[in-house]
Design an enzyme around this catalytic site. Structure first.
Site, mmCIF file in Angstrom:
data_model
loop_
_atom_site.group_PDB
_atom_site.id
_atom_site.type_symbol
_atom_site.label_atom_id
_atom_site.label_comp_id
_atom_site.label_asym_id
_atom_site.label_seq_id
_atom_site.Cartn_x
_atom_site.Cartn_y
_atom_site.Cartn_z
ATOM 1 N N ASP A 158 32.701 86.617 -55.281
ATOM 2 C CA ASP A 158 33.641 85.623 -54.762
ATOM 3 C C ASP A 158 35.063 85.764 -55.268
ATOM 4 O OD1 ASP A 158 33.024 84.931 -57.310
ATOM 5 O OD2 ASP A 158 32.708 82.809 -56.905
ATOM 6 N N GLU A 159 35.396 86.847 -55.924
ATOM 7 C CA GLU A 159 36.800 87.027 -56.293
ATOM 8 C C GLU A 159 37.180 88.502 -56.294
ATOM 9 O OE1 GLU A 159 37.902 86.105 -60.373
ATOM 10 O OE2 GLU A 159 35.796 85.853 -60.875
ATOM 11 N N ASP A 164 40.300 83.941 -55.131
ATOM 12 C CA ASP A 164 39.097 83.375 -55.745
ATOM 13 C C ASP A 164 38.552 82.309 -54.813
ATOM 14 O OD1 ASP A 164 37.148 82.719 -57.487
ATOM 15 O OD2 ASP A 164 38.457 81.839 -59.012
#
Lengths: 372, 417
Positions: free
Chosen positions: B134-135, B41
């Site tokens: 973003d993860e 993350d």
């Protein structure tokens, strides 16, 4: 009110009433049927505010009167009673219930006051004429499959019934389309219908009307105004609002210059389409027609599930061509053919195709191709 | 205990500092080299990108989000100290932190960076399941021999590479399933690396609040609390059948998750189910013209995304939130799946007028679902719309121009409303 009615007559009336009444109702009275007894007749009236059906049934009226009771409930009860039973309906003013008795069964149903029941306002009809049931049945049966379900184009959610100029003079014409296929059905203009305003008969009304048209001998009294349409037999009166909108100018949509002519046995064609469509994807059931000298190849190529091909002998003598269609649309229009071969008239793979039965111009269908 | 230096990637047996480089950033765990499911993350991703590109913002509170009426999409760690959180209305964020620098999101920049991160991940394993820009989850099972190092070292190397090459920090969670890996990555943020082993799983989970379970939001928490379930451990006292009886399908999931059991696979490219865009207005909107301008722009965005992915959709949904916060959604099935802005707009605008809903509205959204490959869409023209074919050609020409000269090179008049 106190009346006795023969079970089968009551069942027929209640069947008609409960199908007009919507299953889910936020206004309780709209779930009810209005029962009125007078003379030697009992009438049953049901409405969804757009359609009203009134059914008159002979009965032994001991005490005239009126009340309203849940249409679905009464229908279910009558349905479960033994055939040949005599059903007695009597309202109990002190308890506000309607007692239903047949043989050894007794039911007591909640009622609502008759004054609350919304009876459709009577109106002036611009045109009144009589039409044989068979004529109306053909007009609506052959067109209703093309009715649109798209809410955003509500003016397509019905059959456009109007007077038009046919091949041999004026006709009573029904047109339905959803933008992908179109049905245009003509019948000889009944006497007195000439001045009839064109109206869009809603889908649900078309379904209800169908129940009045089973008897070939029956004569249906049709009344039309700008806002309402009424179909009546001596027993049943079906009144409906018409769709408040303008039906699009369908005449521009019907191709007149399609020259590539294919003639095929409709039943054979439909079966073949159905077979090859088995492998097509659920959503877009595209079938490709490849035409060559007296030969039609139907094929489906679905990357995920496989492919299918079938060859049919047809009458075709034009240039080679390929054109795709939604299988469901082809099956539906082929299903309308009942006497002769289906005649397809193509232009190009991107243009609407016309289908008719032999040389009969009184029923024509237009279907939009699909890129395959 | 197996230990790993997160700076020089040296592995060794126990010690407070790395014997090779003396770094204190040491990771030690009995199962460190036996675990293979990771959740990565990025830390305050959008804000971190902006700070990287504008170093003068490094120490200032930065909020990424749109407009006065919009919501916070990301807050940097400085802003978080002031209490700013994601999804918070912007006016509230600015009340808590008036000195914050508000930046409109630059999605193209984030997306291209995200692509590079994903490429790095895919060098390690094909089993990468992105959850958002973003993860992502990674399954590194069986990759040790190929890379000559256990997953923990590969992950530490990946985090170091992201920091050095992209200027972005990320937090890594390493465990034996997705549920726990995701919890782990959240335990040590930012720039963290946290491990949850098999042996410690039951004790660790028992003490956690129930909200730690994925899918348990405020409503779920309240429902659980009503049955006396506040901590994950409280679930252990429940019989499985009893949980299913009370909570339905969720009950079964709760039963397994409370025991640290999660058998979901790390699925690369989980298929997209729908594509949608929405916008919250700066001021409530009532005027049909203005509303239609928004519907058009949203339809265009959705269409662009469908085209980029080679998809078409058979169902269009319109979402409207009124000024009184009541939410309405309306949807319809198209006779022919589409990816065209024109058709999406026509459907959405039709839904809006057919809904009969009166404004003013504060939010509007357009979505497309029932997705199919684009070859199965836009194959049917409308008999009643003879211009449809020409408009389809016009849209294709417009797309070609936009590809060549940028998305603003040519726009519709209605986009200006």
């Amino acid at each position: 009110m106190k009346v006795s009615i023969e079970r089968s007559a009551l069942l027929k009336a209640m069947g008609q009433a409960q199908s007009v009444v919507e299953r889910r109702n936020t206004i309780p009275i709209l779930g009810n049927v209005l029962i009125e007894a007078e003379g030697a007749q009992v009438s049953f009236r049901a409405t969804d505010l757009d359609i009203e059906v009134l059914d008159r049934v002979p009965g032994m009226v001991e005490a005239p009167g009126a009340t309203t009771v849940s249409a679905h409930l009464l229908h279910e009860i009558v349905r479960k009673l033994p055939d040949g039973a005599l059903v007695a309906l009597s309202d109990q003013p002190q308890s506000g219930r309607l007692e239903v008795r047949a043989g050894r069964s007794t039911f007591s149903l909640a009622t609502l006051p008759r004054e609350d029941f919304p009876v459709m306002a009577s109106s002036e009809y611009a045109s009144n004429f009589g039409a044989p049931a068979g004529l109306l049945r053909r007009l609506f049966d052959k067109s209703k499959f093309a009715i649109s379900t798209e809410e955003t184009r509500y003016y397509l959610n019905g059959v456009y019934m109007h007077v038009a100029e046919g091949e041999n003079g004026p006709v009573l014409r029904c047109v339905a389309t959803d933008g992908h296929r179109l049905a245009r059905i003509d019948a000889p203009l009944p006497e007195g219908a000439a001045g009839m305003p064109g109206v869009i008969v809603p889908r649900k009304t078309v379904g209800e009307l169908r129940k009045l048209l089973d008897d070939d001998e029956a004569q249906i009294a049709v009344s039309v105004s700008e806002t309402k349409v009424r179909f009546a037999t001596p027993e049943i009166t079906l009144t409906s609002k018409v769709i408040d909108g303008t039906f699009p100018d369908y005449t521009r949509v019907i191709p007149h210059a399609n020259t590539r002519r294919m003639e095929v046995d409709a039943a054979e064609f439909a079966q073949a389409v159905d077979r090859v469509a088995t492998v097509s994807s659920e959503r877009a059931r595209a079938v490709k027609l490849s035409l060559d000298e007296d030969r039609l190849i139907l094929s489906v190529n679905a990357p995920d599930s496989g492919m299918a091909e079938e060859e049919l002998a047809v009458a075709y003598s034009d240039d080679k061509m390929e054109i795709g269609f939604n299988a469901k649309y082809l099956l539906e229009i082929a299903g309308q053919v009942d006497r002769e071969n289906a005649v397809f008239l193509f232009n190009s793979s991107g243009d609407p195709t016309l289908m008719r039965e032999g040389g009969d111009m009184s029923a024509i269908y237009v279907v939009m191709p699909m890129r395959v | 205990m197996p230990s790993l230096c997160r700076d020089c990637l040296h592995s060794f047996e126990t010690g407070p500092r790395c014997p090779a480089c003396r770094s204190p950033r040491v990771l030690a765990h009995p199962e460190l080299f036996d675990l293979a499911i990771a959740h990565i993350d990025c830390d305050a991703f959008y804000a971190a990108v902006e700070k990287r590109d504008r170093p003068e913002l490094a120490d200032r509170p930065v909020i990424i989000g749109g407009g006065r009426r919009g919501v916070v999409s990301t807050a940097c760690y400085v802003a978080r100290i002031h209490g700013v959180r994601s999804a918070m209305p912007m006016f509230e964020a600015l009340r808590l932190c008036p000195e914050a620098v508000v930046i409109r999101p630059r999605m193209e920049v984030y997306a291209s960076l995200s692509r590079r991160i994903r490429d790095m991940m895919e060098e390690l394993t094909p089993a990468v399941e992105p959850l958002s820009l973003d993860e992502a989850f990674l399954d590194l099972t069986g990759t040790a021999r190929l890379h000559g190092a256990p997953p923990a070292i590969l992950l530490a190397r990946l985090a170091r590479r992201m920091r050095r090459e992209l200027g972005i920090t990320a937090s890594v969670g390493l465990s034996h399933n997705k549920f726990l890996a995701k919890i782990a990555s959240d335990r040590d943020k930012p720039d963290g690396f946290s491990v949850i082993g098999r042996a410690e799983t039951p004790d660790f989970l028992a003490g956690q609040p129930a909200r730690i379970i994925w899918g348990i939001g405020a409503a779920g928490q309240a429902q659980l609390a009503a049955h006396g379930i506040r901590k994950v451990g409280d679930l252990l006292r429940w019989d499985r059948r009893e949980l299913v009886r009370v909570f339905g399908k969720t009950g079964l999931r709760l039963w397994h998750l409370a025991r640290g059991e999660d058998r979901r696979r790390v699925a690369p490219d989980a298929p997209v189910k729908s594509v949608s865009n929405e916008t919250t207005f700066a001021e409530d909107i009532d005027a049909p013209d203005l509303l239609d301008g928004h519907v058009w722009r949203l339809s265009e965005k959705v269409s662009d995304r469908l085209k980029a992915r080679g998809l078409a959709g058979g169902s269009v949904t319109l979402k409207l939130k009124r000024a009184d916060h009541r939410l309405f959604t309306r949807s319809l099935t198209l006779p022919d799946p589409t990816q065209l802005a024109e058709r999406i707009h026509a459907a959405a605008a039709g839904l809006q007028s057919a809904s009969g809903l009166a404004g003013p509205f504060r939010l509007i959204g357009v979505g497309v679902s029932a997705l199919v490959p684009e070859a199965e869409g836009d194959r049917l023209d409308d008999l009643l719309d003879p211009e449809g074919r020409r408009r389809r050609a016009a849209e294709a020409a417009r797309d070609a121009i936009r590809r060549r000269f940028g998305s603003d090179a040519i726009i519709k008049g209605r986009a200006l409303r």
